[in-house]
Scaffold this motif. Structure first.
Motif, PDB file in Angstrom:
ATOM      1  N   ALA A  36       0.346   5.613 -15.587  1.00  0.00           N
ATOM      2  CA  ALA A  36      -0.998   5.572 -15.021  1.00  0.00           C
ATOM      3  C   ALA A  36      -1.543   4.142 -14.996  1.00  0.00           C
ATOM      4  CB  ALA A  36      -1.933   6.483 -15.815  1.00  0.00           C
ATOM      5  N   VAL A  37      -1.297   3.380 -16.062  1.00  0.00           N
ATOM      6  CA  VAL A  37      -1.770   1.995 -16.109  1.00  0.00           C
ATOM      7  C   VAL A  37      -1.065   1.160 -15.047  1.00  0.00           C
ATOM      8  CG1 VAL A  37      -1.796  -0.097 -17.529  1.00  0.00           C
ATOM      9  CG2 VAL A  37      -2.521   2.084 -18.509  1.00  0.00           C
ATOM     10  N   ASP A  38       0.227   1.366 -14.855  1.00  0.00           N
ATOM     11  CA  ASP A  38       0.942   0.661 -13.785  1.00  0.00           C
ATOM     12  C   ASP A  38       0.307   0.957 -12.422  1.00  0.00           C
ATOM     13  OD1 ASP A  38       2.730  -0.611 -15.409  1.00  0.00           O
ATOM     14  OD2 ASP A  38       4.427   0.709 -14.965  1.00  0.00           O
ATOM     15  N   TYR A  39      -0.006   2.223 -12.209  1.00  0.00           N
ATOM     16  CA  TYR A  39      -0.616   2.602 -10.930  1.00  0.00           C
ATOM     17  C   TYR A  39      -1.985   1.955 -10.766  1.00  0.00           C
ATOM     18  CZ  TYR A  39      -2.568   5.448  -7.193  1.00  0.00           C
ATOM     19  OH  TYR A  39      -3.160   5.850  -6.023  1.00  0.00           O
ATOM     20  N   GLU A  40      -2.780   1.949 -11.812  1.00  0.00           N
ATOM     21  CA  GLU A  40      -4.095   1.296 -11.771  1.00  0.00           C
ATOM     22  C   GLU A  40      -3.934  -0.184 -11.438  1.00  0.00           C
ATOM     23  OE1 GLU A  40      -7.281   2.396 -12.583  1.00  0.00           O
ATOM     24  OE2 GLU A  40      -6.897   4.432 -13.297  1.00  0.00           O
ATOM     25  N   ALA A  41      -2.991  -0.840 -12.094  1.00  0.00           N
ATOM     26  CA  ALA A  41      -2.792  -2.273 -11.891  1.00  0.00           C
ATOM     27  C   ALA A  41      -2.343  -2.570 -10.464  1.00  0.00           C
ATOM     28  CB  ALA A  41      -1.761  -2.793 -12.891  1.00  0.00           C
ATOM     29  N   ALA A  42      -1.365  -1.822  -9.976  1.00  0.00           N
ATOM     30  CA  ALA A  42      -0.855  -2.049  -8.627  1.00  0.00           C
ATOM     31  C   ALA A  42      -1.948  -1.827  -7.591  1.00  0.00           C
ATOM     32  CB  ALA A  42       0.333  -1.125  -8.357  1.00  0.00           C
ATOM     33  N   ASP A  95      12.975   7.265  -0.834  1.00  0.00           N
ATOM     34  CA  ASP A  95      12.073   6.508   0.035  1.00  0.00           C
ATOM     35  C   ASP A  95      11.633   5.199  -0.617  1.00  0.00           C
ATOM     36  OD1 ASP A  95      12.276   8.501   1.925  1.00  0.00           O
ATOM     37  OD2 ASP A  95      10.241   9.280   1.655  1.00  0.00           O
ATOM     38  N   ALA A  96      11.400   5.236  -1.920  1.00  0.00           N
ATOM     39  CA  ALA A  96      10.934   4.038  -2.617  1.00  0.00           C
ATOM     40  C   ALA A  96      11.986   2.938  -2.626  1.00  0.00           C
ATOM     41  CB  ALA A  96      10.533   4.384  -4.051  1.00  0.00           C
ATOM     42  N   GLN A  97      13.252   3.311  -2.601  1.00  0.00           N
ATOM     43  CA  GLN A  97      14.303   2.317  -2.787  1.00  0.00           C
ATOM     44  C   GLN A  97      14.333   1.268  -1.675  1.00  0.00           C
ATOM     45  OE1 GLN A  97      16.487   2.306  -5.710  1.00  0.00           O
ATOM     46  NE2 GLN A  97      16.433   0.250  -4.849  1.00  0.00           N
ATOM     47  N   VAL A  98      13.791   1.580  -0.515  1.00  0.00           N
ATOM     48  CA  VAL A  98      13.793   0.599   0.565  1.00  0.00           C
ATOM     49  C   VAL A  98      12.635  -0.393   0.448  1.00  0.00           C
ATOM     50  CG1 VAL A  98      12.329   1.757   2.288  1.00  0.00           C
ATOM     51  CG2 VAL A  98      14.280   0.390   3.052  1.00  0.00           C
ATOM     52  N   LEU A  99      11.634  -0.068  -0.363  1.00  0.00           N
ATOM     53  CA  LEU A  99      10.436  -0.897  -0.403  1.00  0.00           C
ATOM     54  C   LEU A  99      10.692  -2.315  -0.911  1.00  0.00           C
ATOM     55  CD1 LEU A  99       7.985   1.879  -1.602  1.00  0.00           C
ATOM     56  CD2 LEU A  99       8.093   0.860   0.687  1.00  0.00           C
ATOM     57  N   ALA A 147       0.832  -1.204   0.000  1.00  0.00           N
ATOM     58  CA  ALA A 147       0.000   0.000   0.000  1.00  0.00           C
ATOM     59  C   ALA A 147       0.869   1.258   0.000  1.00  0.00           C
ATOM     60  CB  ALA A 147      -0.938   0.000   1.207  1.00  0.00           C
ATOM     61  N   ALA A 148       1.968   1.210   0.757  1.00  0.00           N
ATOM     62  CA  ALA A 148       2.906   2.340   0.757  1.00  0.00           C
ATOM     63  C   ALA A 148       3.511   2.542  -0.631  1.00  0.00           C
ATOM     64  CB  ALA A 148       4.004   2.103   1.788  1.00  0.00           C
ATOM     65  N   SER A 149       3.851   1.440  -1.299  1.00  0.00           N
ATOM     66  CA  SER A 149       4.382   1.531  -2.663  1.00  0.00           C
ATOM     67  C   SER A 149       3.390   2.223  -3.583  1.00  0.00           C
ATOM     68  CB  SER A 149       4.699   0.127  -3.201  1.00  0.00           C
ATOM     69  OG  SER A 149       5.698  -0.511  -2.447  1.00  0.00           O
ATOM     70  N   CYS A 150       2.121   1.848  -3.456  1.00  0.00           N
ATOM     71  CA  CYS A 150       1.090   2.481  -4.291  1.00  0.00           C
ATOM     72  C   CYS A 150       0.966   3.965  -3.985  1.00  0.00           C
ATOM     73  CB  CYS A 150      -0.256   1.777  -4.084  1.00  0.00           C
ATOM     74  SG  CYS A 150      -0.343   0.117  -4.768  1.00  0.00           S
ATOM     75  N   GLY A 151       1.032   4.334  -2.699  1.00  0.00           N
ATOM     76  CA  GLY A 151       0.945   5.737  -2.336  1.00  0.00           C
ATOM     77  C   GLY A 151       2.083   6.557  -2.921  1.00  0.00           C
ATOM     78  N   ILE A 152       3.296   6.019  -2.852  1.00  0.00           N
ATOM     79  CA  ILE A 152       4.446   6.730  -3.418  1.00  0.00           C
ATOM     80  C   ILE A 152       4.332   6.798  -4.933  1.00  0.00           C
ATOM     81  CG2 ILE A 152       6.944   6.551  -3.761  1.00  0.00           C
ATOM     82  CD1 ILE A 152       7.176   5.583  -0.885  1.00  0.00           C
ATOM     83  N   MET A 153       3.862   5.715  -5.566  1.00  0.00           N
ATOM     84  CA  MET A 153       3.620   5.753  -7.016  1.00  0.00           C
ATOM     85  C   MET A 153       2.578   6.815  -7.360  1.00  0.00           C
ATOM     86  SD  MET A 153       3.432   1.687  -7.963  1.00  0.00           S
ATOM     87  CE  MET A 153       2.978   1.968  -9.684  1.00  0.00           C
ATOM     88  N   GLY A 154       1.519   6.893  -6.548  1.00  0.00           N
ATOM     89  CA  GLY A 154       0.468   7.870  -6.802  1.00  0.00           C
ATOM     90  C   GLY A 154       0.990   9.291  -6.764  1.00  0.00           C
ATOM     91  N   ARG A 155       1.851   9.593  -5.790  1.00  0.00           N
ATOM     92  CA  ARG A 155       2.420  10.940  -5.700  1.00  0.00           C
ATOM     93  C   ARG A 155       3.359  11.215  -6.876  1.00  0.00           C
ATOM     94  NH1 ARG A 155       4.077  14.622  -1.670  1.00  0.00           N
ATOM     95  NH2 ARG A 155       4.714  16.547  -2.721  1.00  0.00           N
ATOM     96  N   ALA A 156       4.186  10.233  -7.229  1.00  0.00           N
ATOM     97  CA  ALA A 156       5.102  10.410  -8.356  1.00  0.00           C
ATOM     98  C   ALA A 156       4.330  10.644  -9.653  1.00  0.00           C
ATOM     99  CB  ALA A 156       6.007   9.184  -8.481  1.00  0.00           C
ATOM    100  N   THR A 196       4.987  -4.556  -6.328  1.00  0.00           N
ATOM    101  CA  THR A 196       4.761  -3.118  -6.161  1.00  0.00           C
ATOM    102  C   THR A 196       6.002  -2.395  -5.649  1.00  0.00           C
ATOM    103  OG1 THR A 196       3.866  -3.400  -3.922  1.00  0.00           O
ATOM    104  CG2 THR A 196       2.297  -3.425  -5.759  1.00  0.00           C
ATOM    105  N   GLY A 197       6.837  -3.065  -4.848  1.00  0.00           N
ATOM    106  CA  GLY A 197       8.073  -2.424  -4.410  1.00  0.00           C
ATOM    107  C   GLY A 197       8.960  -2.057  -5.581  1.00  0.00           C
ATOM    108  N   ARG A 198       9.071  -2.976  -6.542  1.00  0.00           N
ATOM    109  CA  ARG A 198       9.868  -2.698  -7.730  1.00  0.00           C
ATOM    110  C   ARG A 198       9.199  -1.632  -8.603  1.00  0.00           C
ATOM    111  NH1 ARG A 198      14.557  -2.872  -7.721  1.00  0.00           N
ATOM    112  NH2 ARG A 198      14.441  -4.915  -6.708  1.00  0.00           N
ATOM    113  N   MET A 199       7.874  -1.689  -8.728  1.00  0.00           N
ATOM    114  CA  MET A 199       7.152  -0.697  -9.524  1.00  0.00           C
ATOM    115  C   MET A 199       7.327   0.696  -8.948  1.00  0.00           C
ATOM    116  SD  MET A 199       3.652  -2.870 -10.203  1.00  0.00           S
ATOM    117  CE  MET A 199       2.830  -1.785 -11.380  1.00  0.00           C
ATOM    118  N   ALA A 200       7.362   0.810  -7.619  1.00  0.00           N
ATOM    119  CA  ALA A 200       7.535   2.124  -6.991  1.00  0.00           C
ATOM    120  C   ALA A 200       8.895   2.713  -7.328  1.00  0.00           C
ATOM    121  CB  ALA A 200       7.358   2.009  -5.479  1.00  0.00           C
TER     122      ALA A 200
END
Length: 619
Positions: free
Chosen positions: A365-371, A455-459, A324-333, A423-427
């Protein structure tokens, strides 16, 4: 239908309401919440999204530059274990916890008759990580510690549980989980910390070192240790709660700690030493360090030698929290990228008008939707299982079929490690490209993409690396026969897809589904080395086929409601992840990123009739 979002109305991805701008998250929560839950939650999520987009986002940037500092000793050389936090971090803590981020899913919130599902906690964590993935860590561990005590405590630790789930900041305890030892790492069974019962003091005492301890000064930390004569390996581990304060003096809360202008009096502290903080790449908001236990007082959680089982329950939630954190960071990016592209002019146009940038934003955007779809489907299963277990423990306020627990567990046991793995890698990939979209500014600390990438790199590391998670996928398939509910779930979704606009994509997914089943059957007859060699590829394959079927099913439902946007998202995901395209797709004439840009990136409405045949190149 509502119009698309005009991102040129914004200057940056801050001082906005993250909930109101995230129609993907809105859709997923409307799908996985019960109707009464969503009606109750929607205005609160809007308030929370506004809080995160303004106060928390501003404070997070300051905290990143002025993070917590450890003062292990006082002026006389005595251990004080004081972590000094900037006022901005304390302001964020109070606001976020009092918004119910943990409390609402464990204790009945105002205006409801039962606690919210754990999906609600994950949704708020998702929004929080738009602003601060580092702060998401202690929040996640607080929820994880609460789950462990809810499941396994026999009542002796009630005061600590009450603090973990408190809605009032002054009564709150934050949680932590100290697993990693220098010689152990992912091999938890190699842990060397020992526990001896002190008859005179009436408590356990831990001795040993913990090497990577995030939220180092949490008021209620869970740690694994081996009692005398316990067997080697994971079977001999017991779970203990290690308070920051001396447990003989009562439960130490945030309020009591902040009554002291400086460090707590030595007699109020538990015997342990915070040796140093790690100099980390990112997640500065959460202090991570090394801890020495030397006869440290600890309280046994549940029964002896059940620690690994208890840890596994917490790890399920922690891994889902990581996703979920990965998705949140993806959403902001993604938001920062949309806003910048809609405002940045080059060669006479804003850069979102150029085909290459349009394709990039569409695929981000599609990656974010999928994750997000995958994570909240997994969260739905996790929530069903937890609610059923609560009902089985005798909570009369929870009305759930007890048989749901076992059905949901087998599938979620497989989907959770894959959620965290993918999702960690996607972020990391999404934040890296968001930095590139910003140009040189993105590489500079003054701009948030710099922090998002750090921040994403630790996910991919937290809660198990990709290799460890891939092996866990194999264990789920073997121990839980998880391929059975997986097969049923994918087939059920594909059976629901009948719309002509989805026919071609559904056929591709169906063929890949057959190949996935063949791969699973083939691996069943291979030796262990080859199976392990294939584990990572298998995990990603499951994600792609399951997510494609999930998106297609949702697209079918949306088409029936008169909305074709998600059909474009689903078909693009299938094209990029599963379709084997001749000549790398160059000869296909596929113009979807150009013709569907407004729909996918700006959430513009799409009439189903406009997509009954696949988008083709103009003649």
């Amino acid at each position: 239908m509502t119009d698309g979002i005009d991102y040129d109305d914004f200057e940056a991805g801050r001082h906005v309401n993250y909930w109101e701008l995230d129609r993907t998250l809105q859709r997923e929560l409307r799908r996985v919440y019960k109707a009464d839950e969503f009606a109750w939650a929607e205005p609160r999520l809007s308030e929370f999204g506004d809080l995160i987009g303004h106060t928390v986002a501003d404070n997070a940037d300051y905290v990143d530059d002025h993070g917590p500092e450890l003062e292990t000793y006082d002026e006389y050389g005595d251990v004080q274990n004081r972590v000094r936090y900037p006022a901005e971090q304390l302001e964020n803590e109070r606001a976020v916890y009092e918004a119910g981020i943990v409390a609402d899913s464990f204790e009945t919130p105002p205006g409801r008759d039962e606690p919210m599902a754990l999906s609600h906690y994950l949704a708020q964590l998702h929004l929080l990580c738009y602003a601060d993935g580092g702060f998401g860590c202690p929040v996640a561990m607080t929820a994880g510690a609460a789950l462990v005590l809810e499941k396994f405590d026999d009542g002796d630790l009630e005061g600590y549980y009450d603090g973990l789930v408190s809605r009032e900041y002054d009564d709150l305890l934050e949680g932590a989980m100290f697993l990693t030892e220098e010689q152990g790492g992912s091999d938890v069974g190699a842990n060397e910390t020992t526990a001896e019962y002190d008859e005179a003091a009436g408590c356990w005492r831990l001795t040993g070192e913990k090497w990577f301890c995030s939220n180092i000064d949490a008021e209620g930390t869970l740690a694994l240790a081996r009692t005398r004569d316990a067997p080697e390996g994971t079977d001999g581990l017991s779970m203990f709660l290690v308070p920051h304060g001396d447990p003989d003096a009562g439960v130490l809360t945030k309020g009591e700690r902040q009554e002291h202008a400086g460090a707590l009096p030595g007699k109020r502290l538990n015997d342990q030493r915070y040796r140093r903080l790690k100099d980390k790449l990112g997640t500065i908001a959460v202090p991570t360090g090394e801890v020495e236990f030397d006869g440290t007082k600890a309280l046994l959680v549940g029964e002896e030698e059940q620690g690994f089982k208890q840890m596994a329950e917490m790890l399920n939630l922690e891994r889902l929290s990581n996703a979920a954190a990965s998705c949140g960071i993806m959403g902001r990016a993604l938001l920062e990228s949309k806003v910048h592209a809609a405002n940045r002019e080059a060669f006479g146009n804003t850069i979102d008008q150029y085909p290459l940038m349009r394709e990039d934003l569409v695929d981000m955007a599609v990656d974010y939707e999928a994750a997000t779809a995958y994570v909240f489907e997994t969260a739905r299963l996790f929530s069903e299982r937890e609610r059923a277990e609560r009902a089985a423990r005798g909570d009369e306020s929870v009305d759930v079929d007890e048989g749901v627990a076992e059905d949901a567990y087998r599938l979620m046991r497989l989907l959770i490690p894959i959620a965290k793995l993918r999702t960690g890698r996607m972020a990391v990939d999404t934040t890296s490209y968001a930095m590139e979209i910003q140009g040189g500014n993105g590489y500079v600390n003054d701009f948030v993409t710099h922090r998002l990438l750090r921040d994403a790199q630790v996910l991919p590391i937290w809660e198990g690396t990709e290799n460890i998670l891939s092996l866990d996928v194999l264990r789920a398939l073997e121990a839980e026969a998880a391929h059975e509910p997986l097969t049923e779930a994918i087939q059920e979704r594909l059976d629901a897809v009948t719309h002509p606009a989805l026919e071609e994509s559904a056929a591709i997914v169906d063929a890949e589904f057959t190949d996935l089943a063949t791969a699973l059957a083939a691996l069943a007859g291979e030796d262990d080395d080859y199976v392990q060699l294939s584990a990572k590829r298998l995990a990603h394959y499951i994600f792609e086929v399951f997510t494609a079927a999930l998106l297609l099913e949702q697209a079918q439902a949306k088409l029936e409601d008169g909305d074709g946007r998600l059909a474009l998202v689903a078909t693009r995901f299938v094209t990029t992840e599963l379709e084997n395209r001749e000549a790398r797709g160059i000869t296909s004439g596929d113009r979807l990123p150009l013709e569907a840009f407004d729909a996918i990136v700006r959430y513009a409405p799409v009439e189903p009739g406009a997509i009954e045949t696949p988008l083709e190149a103009d003649d």
